[in-house]
Design a protein around this motif. Structure first.
Motif, mmCIF file in Angstrom:
data_model
loop_
_atom_site.group_PDB
_atom_site.id
_atom_site.type_symbol
_atom_site.label_atom_id
_atom_site.label_comp_id
_atom_site.label_asym_id
_atom_site.label_seq_id
_atom_site.Cartn_x
_atom_site.Cartn_y
_atom_site.Cartn_z
ATOM 1 N N LEU A 30 -30.688 34.077 3.403
ATOM 2 C CA LEU A 30 -31.372 32.988 4.091
ATOM 3 C C LEU A 30 -32.843 33.359 4.186
ATOM 4 O O LEU A 30 -33.177 34.483 4.549
ATOM 5 C CB LEU A 30 -30.784 32.778 5.486
ATOM 6 N N LEU A 31 -33.711 32.403 3.846
ATOM 7 C CA LEU A 31 -35.149 32.642 3.927
ATOM 8 C C LEU A 31 -35.777 31.622 4.858
ATOM 9 O O LEU A 31 -35.501 30.420 4.744
ATOM 10 C CB LEU A 31 -35.786 32.504 2.553
ATOM 11 N N ASP A 32 -36.599 32.096 5.758
ATOM 12 C CA ASP A 32 -37.339 31.198 6.629
ATOM 13 C C ASP A 32 -38.400 30.458 5.807
ATOM 14 O O ASP A 32 -38.797 30.924 4.743
ATOM 15 C CB ASP A 32 -38.010 32.010 7.741
ATOM 16 N N ARG A 33 -38.835 29.314 6.291
ATOM 17 C CA ARG A 33 -39.852 28.520 5.600
ATOM 18 C C ARG A 33 -41.085 29.361 5.204
ATOM 19 O O ARG A 33 -41.647 29.217 4.129
ATOM 20 C CB ARG A 33 -40.224 27.341 6.502
ATOM 21 N N LYS A 34 -41.460 30.287 6.100
ATOM 22 C CA LYS A 34 -42.637 31.129 5.796
ATOM 23 C C LYS A 34 -42.396 31.950 4.535
ATOM 24 O O LYS A 34 -43.265 32.098 3.684
ATOM 25 C CB LYS A 34 -42.891 32.103 6.960
ATOM 26 N N ALA A 35 -41.183 32.519 4.440
ATOM 27 C CA ALA A 35 -40.838 33.339 3.271
ATOM 28 C C ALA A 35 -40.757 32.465 2.023
ATOM 29 O O ALA A 35 -41.199 32.864 0.943
ATOM 30 C CB ALA A 35 -39.520 34.056 3.517
ATOM 31 N N VAL A 36 -40.201 31.254 2.188
ATOM 32 C CA VAL A 36 -40.083 30.340 1.047
ATOM 33 C C VAL A 36 -41.471 29.994 0.519
ATOM 34 O O VAL A 36 -41.735 30.026 -0.685
ATOM 35 C CB VAL A 36 -39.317 29.063 1.452
ATOM 36 N N ASN A 37 -42.401 29.687 1.434
ATOM 37 C CA ASN A 37 -43.755 29.360 1.008
ATOM 38 C C ASN A 37 -44.395 30.523 0.269
ATOM 39 O O ASN A 37 -45.118 30.335 -0.707
ATOM 40 C CB ASN A 37 -44.610 28.950 2.206
ATOM 41 N N ALA A 38 -44.124 31.733 0.743
ATOM 42 C CA ALA A 38 -44.684 32.915 0.073
ATOM 43 C C ALA A 38 -44.120 33.022 -1.346
ATOM 44 O O ALA A 38 -44.862 33.253 -2.306
ATOM 45 C CB ALA A 38 -44.364 34.176 0.869
ATOM 46 N N LEU A 39 -42.812 32.801 -1.481
ATOM 47 C CA LEU A 39 -42.194 32.901 -2.814
ATOM 48 C C LEU A 39 -42.699 31.816 -3.760
ATOM 49 O O LEU A 39 -42.863 32.029 -4.951
ATOM 50 C CB LEU A 39 -40.670 32.801 -2.701
ATOM 51 N N MET A 40 -42.956 30.625 -3.182
ATOM 52 C CA MET A 40 -43.415 29.517 -4.018
ATOM 53 C C MET A 40 -44.781 29.786 -4.633
ATOM 54 O O MET A 40 -45.159 29.161 -5.618
ATOM 55 C CB MET A 40 -43.482 28.225 -3.191
ATOM 56 N N ARG A 41 -45.509 30.703 -4.024
ATOM 57 C CA ARG A 41 -46.842 30.998 -4.572
ATOM 58 C C ARG A 41 -46.774 31.957 -5.743
ATOM 59 O O ARG A 41 -47.778 32.210 -6.401
ATOM 60 C CB ARG A 41 -47.736 31.545 -3.473
ATOM 61 N N MET A 42 -45.594 32.531 -5.998
ATOM 62 C CA MET A 42 -45.491 33.479 -7.108
ATOM 63 C C MET A 42 -44.941 32.751 -8.315
ATOM 64 O O MET A 42 -43.763 32.456 -8.389
ATOM 65 C CB MET A 42 -44.587 34.618 -6.694
ATOM 66 N N ARG A 43 -45.810 32.440 -9.233
ATOM 67 C CA ARG A 43 -45.415 31.611 -10.370
ATOM 68 C C ARG A 43 -45.143 32.451 -11.612
ATOM 69 O O ARG A 43 -45.210 31.948 -12.729
ATOM 70 C CB ARG A 43 -46.494 30.564 -10.684
ATOM 71 N N GLU A 44 -44.865 33.726 -11.448
ATOM 72 C CA GLU A 44 -44.667 34.540 -12.642
ATOM 73 C C GLU A 44 -43.444 34.097 -13.427
ATOM 74 O O GLU A 44 -42.464 33.635 -12.857
ATOM 75 C CB GLU A 44 -44.575 36.024 -12.267
ATOM 76 N N ARG A 45 -43.543 34.247 -14.753
ATOM 77 C CA ARG A 45 -42.490 33.754 -15.637
ATOM 78 C C ARG A 45 -41.355 34.756 -15.808
ATOM 79 O O ARG A 45 -40.199 34.396 -15.869
ATOM 80 C CB ARG A 45 -43.070 33.389 -17.003
ATOM 81 N N ALA A 46 -41.701 36.047 -15.957
ATOM 82 C CA ALA A 46 -40.652 37.064 -16.054
ATOM 83 C C ALA A 46 -40.231 37.368 -14.622
ATOM 84 O O ALA A 46 -40.804 38.203 -13.952
ATOM 85 C CB ALA A 46 -41.187 38.315 -16.730
ATOM 86 N N ARG A 47 -39.262 36.615 -14.135
ATOM 87 C CA ARG A 47 -38.961 36.686 -12.704
ATOM 88 C C ARG A 47 -37.832 37.647 -12.409
ATOM 89 O O ARG A 47 -36.824 37.690 -13.095
ATOM 90 C CB ARG A 47 -38.567 35.298 -12.181
ATOM 91 N N PHE A 48 -38.009 38.398 -11.346
ATOM 92 C CA PHE A 48 -36.958 39.271 -10.849
ATOM 93 C C PHE A 48 -36.936 39.028 -9.342
ATOM 94 O O PHE A 48 -37.634 39.679 -8.577
ATOM 95 C CB PHE A 48 -37.299 40.728 -11.198
ATOM 96 N N ASN A 49 -36.150 38.026 -8.951
ATOM 97 C CA ASN A 49 -36.184 37.570 -7.558
ATOM 98 C C ASN A 49 -35.890 38.662 -6.552
ATOM 99 O O ASN A 49 -36.516 38.728 -5.501
ATOM 100 C CB ASN A 49 -35.216 36.416 -7.366
#
Ligand code: UDP
Ligand code: MG
Length: 332
Positions: free
Chosen positions: A166-185
């Motif tokens: 579960l991710l809080d909205r703050k964490a989600v917004n932070a993740l949304m800013r990372m647009r890298e293509r080779a992703r390792f979540n």
């Protein structure tokens, strides 16, 4: 069903799906049962990662029955990591739960995650108690990979934590800013930080179908993980080069001295060939590793979109536009 699709639900459940037609109705039923009592409002966002079976039909059927179910369909298979990124872009909840479609992640664990979130944790990850549902070989390779990652990677991963979280909205917004293509979540979830806590759960057996991860997909994923979070593989060559030059210096000194004492010595073909091929091997390997990084840089600088959506099933698109992350540093 009396359900209405809320504009900003309290919770979004995000499910990447790839050829999971049979699991969808089961999952939606279990989720509905679990969530009704424990959150004020919710939505379920499915990301169809280019499925070739009846997944889209199944999604359309559940969407028609329940408007709280949304579906985004990719134009082709982009991979689970990208599907999760797309789901985060479209999620509107104050918190987002990410889970697999195959019911290996028990929906009931979400209740515990929500309890932790209400206590103030922003990054609540599921901790699998064991990996008994994976094959022996996969378990052995996975363990090696995580050990290597712990040694080389610059980010710590909690052992046993995966995408179920579960991710809080703050964490989600932070993740949304990372647009890298080779992703390792898994790396990204740790990298963003925030108040984190683990909730243990037992991995269930897959309800229908088989794992969508072949060994070649897993290898690619492992390489992406290591190379996005470590530059040690590049640095290793500096040390190997230094060691080899150092040894060569002694070898040269030895040859000079031995020539002075014993005169010239023509034989030596075998040792020459061995050392030449050994060093060429090392050079090719280092070039290969360099190439892997350059290839990744190339993929990033092309700046292509992360994914292409071919269809979006959602009630009243305009009204329920995805939340945008605040991007104060994005002025370029
Ligand atoms: N998945 C996906 N894209 C892919 C592969 C998998 O969206 O290219 C989804 C899949 O439908 C499932 C989740 O990712 O919901 C986990 O996949 P799977 O159960 O096959 O992986 P495993 O449990 O073996 O790690
Ligand atoms: Mg699975």
């Amino acid at each position: 069903m009396a359900a209405e699709a809320p504009k900003t639900p309290e919770l979004t459940v995000l499910v990447p799906v790839f050829n999971e037609a049979e699991n969808i109705p089961l999952l939606v039923a279990r989720l509905t049962q679990t969530l009704e009592g424990c959150v004020a409002s919710y939505e379920i966002v499915f990301v169809d990662d280019g499925s070739r079976d009846a997944t889209m039909q199944a999604l359309r059927a559940v969407h028609e029955r329940d408007p709280r179910v949304d579906a985004i369909s990719f134009s082709r298979n982009f991979g689970k990591e990208v599907a999760i990124a797309a789901g985060l872009d479209h999620a509107r909840g104050d918190a987002v739960v990410i889970m697999d479609a195959d019911l290996q992640h028990p929906p009931e664990t979400i209740v515990e995650m929500i309890a932790k979130w209400r206590e103030g944790f922003e990054n609540v990850y599921g901790l699998r108690r064991d990996r008994a549902t994976d094959s022996k070989l996969r378990r052995a390779l996975t363990q090696r990979f995580y050990r290597l990652f712990a040694r080389l990677g610059e980010t710590r991963l909690p052992p046993g934590a995966g995408d179920f979280r579960l991710l809080d909205r703050k964490a989600v917004n932070a993740l949304m800013r990372m647009r890298e293509r080779a992703r390792f979540n898994k790396g990204l979830y740790s990298w963003i930080g925030f108040k984190s806590v683990g909730v243990p759960y037992d991995v269930a057996d897959r309800a229908h179908g088989e794992s969508k991860f072949t060994y070649s997909k897993l290898t690619r994923f492992a390489l992406d993980g290591l190379m996005s979070f470590s530059t040690v593989p590049l640095m290793v060559w500096t040390f190997i080069g230094m060691t080899v030059s150092f040894l060569a210096f002694f070898a040269a000194a030895y040859i000079v001295v031995s020539t002075l004492i014993n005169g010239t010595d023509v034989p030596g073909y075998a040792s020459l060939i061995v050392s030449i091929s050994f060093l060429s091997g090392i050079q090719l390997m280092s070039l290969g590793i360099l190439g892997e990084y350059v290839g990744r840089i190339f993929a990033e600088v092309k700046g292509r979109p992360l994914y292409i959506v071919s269809e979006h099933l959602s009630v009243d698109e305009g009204d329920r536009a995805p939340r945008k992350a605040a991007q104060p540093n994005d002025a370029e």
